[in-house]
Write an enzyme that holds these catalytic residues in place. Structure first.
Site, mmCIF file in Angstrom:
data_model
loop_
_atom_site.group_PDB
_atom_site.id
_atom_site.type_symbol
_atom_site.label_atom_id
_atom_site.label_comp_id
_atom_site.label_asym_id
_atom_site.label_seq_id
_atom_site.Cartn_x
_atom_site.Cartn_y
_atom_site.Cartn_z
ATOM 1 N N CYS A 122 5.561 1.296 -6.601
ATOM 2 C CA CYS A 122 6.546 2.285 -6.134
ATOM 3 C C CYS A 122 7.717 1.662 -5.366
ATOM 4 O O CYS A 122 8.821 2.192 -5.391
ATOM 5 C CB CYS A 122 5.886 3.395 -5.331
ATOM 6 N N LYS A 195 -7.449 7.702 -1.861
ATOM 7 C CA LYS A 195 -6.108 7.802 -1.290
ATOM 8 C C LYS A 195 -5.549 9.181 -1.614
ATOM 9 O O LYS A 195 -5.424 9.557 -2.776
ATOM 10 C CB LYS A 195 -5.214 6.706 -1.877
ATOM 11 N N ARG A 205 7.690 5.662 3.468
ATOM 12 C CA ARG A 205 8.603 5.719 2.308
ATOM 13 C C ARG A 205 10.039 5.430 2.728
ATOM 14 O O ARG A 205 10.814 4.893 1.955
ATOM 15 C CB ARG A 205 8.450 7.058 1.595
ATOM 16 N N LYS A 248 -7.769 6.759 2.992
ATOM 17 C CA LYS A 248 -6.402 6.814 3.499
ATOM 18 C C LYS A 248 -5.816 8.199 3.288
ATOM 19 O O LYS A 248 -5.946 8.715 2.175
ATOM 20 C CB LYS A 248 -5.568 5.774 2.744
HETATM 21 C C1 PBG Z 1 2.223 2.408 -1.946
HETATM 22 C C2 PBG Z 1 1.739 2.699 -0.587
HETATM 23 C C3 PBG Z 1 2.053 3.775 0.262
HETATM 24 C C4 PBG Z 1 1.412 3.521 1.480
HETATM 25 C C5 PBG Z 1 0.704 2.335 1.317
HETATM 26 N N1 PBG Z 1 0.910 1.854 0.035
HETATM 27 C C6 PBG Z 1 2.951 4.925 0.083
HETATM 28 C C7 PBG Z 1 2.695 5.991 -0.877
HETATM 29 O O1 PBG Z 1 1.651 6.064 -1.557
HETATM 30 O O2 PBG Z 1 3.587 6.815 -0.989
HETATM 31 C C8 PBG Z 1 1.494 4.381 2.707
HETATM 32 C C9 PBG Z 1 1.267 3.662 3.998
HETATM 33 C C10 PBG Z 1 1.691 4.399 5.209
HETATM 34 O O3 PBG Z 1 2.123 5.569 5.178
HETATM 35 O O4 PBG Z 1 1.607 3.776 6.266
HETATM 36 N N2 PBG Z 1 1.788 3.249 -2.928
#
Ligand code: PBG
Length: 327
Positions: A122, A195, A205, A248
């Site tokens: 991403c 997740k 983001r 998470k």
């Molecule tokens: C990548 C990723 C994300 C986070 C960790 N790896 C963002 C998402 O899935 O949008 C979030 C970490 C955080 O909010 O501290 N996919």
């Protein structure tokens, strides 16, 4: 035996008896510090929505690494922000990509630091989704090969462990086969197994410039309403060869952490994510809460729920405070 023979307050009456009764302790070894690396030179920029957190250019990474080791934190997870993005996210596996340059420098200069690579697309795709787009959808199977390639290139650059966070089906197996095929049989996979599609990722983001340009991530990340589904997700990742599993976010998902701890005997991580951090920081900067005590209470709760390790932006502060308290 009940009152007056039993008095729960007896053990609470002295700092040392409280110490003996303590069931959960925090240690600096419990923490993994997440950080961000960007292109350019000589820049350390504070992330507006995450006070106290920074994006570093590669030449400035030693500042971050020194701060970790000084605080006694020996593990980091790194996120790369490339200069240019494309639909395939090709910056994720480029030999001279941002994360590759970062791991090369850190692995050469900091043998004491354990380096974990977040494997996702991403930050690297122009559309901001975690996989390749086909007919307006994130295409699962086409994405797997790219993730495996990304993991291999991170390890080739010096990462000790890879952590896929994309939530494609089958990615742990694809990455395992990719690593084994490249001769990296001993490199462990920490799977972001459960997740959730969470609003708590908002500040991240911003930090990683990775917001989706259309739609959202609910087609691949989990519905926050579900816990049984989390156990299925974890089980599948374990079957595919995950060495560690993660839940998470953390604070709103303590029940999921606890269920994962009860059901699985793999080392368990929890990610205390950006939004959880920024809420605490905002309140602390306003003088509304006692930051140190709140952070300890949150981190202790995550450990109490069952997590062995916590990915947290509070890592360096918490490690310093623990050291202070020891005197
Ligand atoms: C990548 C990723 C994300 C986070 C960790 N790896 C963002 C998402 O899935 O949008 C979030 C970490 C955080 O909010 O501290 N996919």
């Amino acid at each position: 035996m009940t009152f007056p023979f039993t008095r729960m307050r007896r053990m609470r009456g002295h700092a040392v008896s409280r110490e003996m009764a303590r069931e959960t302790r925090l240690h600096r070894q419990d923490f993994i510090y997440p950080s961000f690396v960007r292109e350019g030179t000589n820049i350390v920029e504070e992330i507006t929505s995450m006070p106290g957190q920074y994006r570093y250019t590669v030449d400035q990474l030693p500042r971050m690494a020194d701060a970790c080791l000084e605080a006694g934190v020996n593990k980091i997870i790194l996120f790369g922000i490339p200069e240019n993005k494309d639909p395939e996210g090709s910056g994720a596996f480029a030999g001279d990509g941002i994360i590759q340059k970062a791991f090369e420098l850190l692995s050469e200069r900091y043998s004491e630091l354990y380096l974990i690579g977040d494997v996702c697309l991403c930050e690297y795709t122009s559309h901001g989704h975690c996989g390749m787009i086909k007919d307006g959808q994130v295409d699962n199977d086409q994405t797997l090969a790219v993730l495996a390639k990304t993991a291999v290139s991170q390890v080739a650059s010096g990462a000790h462990m890879v952590a896929p966070s994309d939530m494609m089906d089958g990615r742990v197996g694809a990455i395992r086969r990719g690593l084994d095929g490249a001769g990296y049989k001993e490199v462990p996979i920490l799977s972001y197994a459960a997740k959730y599609a969470s609003s708590f990722y908002g500040p991240f983001r911003d930090a990683a410039e990775s917001a989706p340009q259309f739609g959202d991530r609910r087609g691949y990340q989990m519905d926050p309403s579900n816990i049984r589904e989390a156990l299925r997700e974890i089980e599948l990742d374990v079957d595919e060869g995950a060495d560690m599993i993660m839940v998470k976010p953390a604070m709103a998902f303590l029940d999921v952490i606890h269920a994962a701890w009860q059901e699985f005997d793999l080392p368990l991580a929890a990610y205390n994510v950006s939004g959880e951090y920024s809420m605490v920081k905002a309140a602390a900067l306003n003088g509304w809460i006692d930051e140190k005590r709140i952070v300890f209470e949150i981190l202790t709760a995550i450990r109490r729920a069952g997590a062995n390790v916590i990915l947290t932006y509070h890592a360096l502060d918490a490690a310093r405070w623990l050291k202070e308290d020891e005197g």
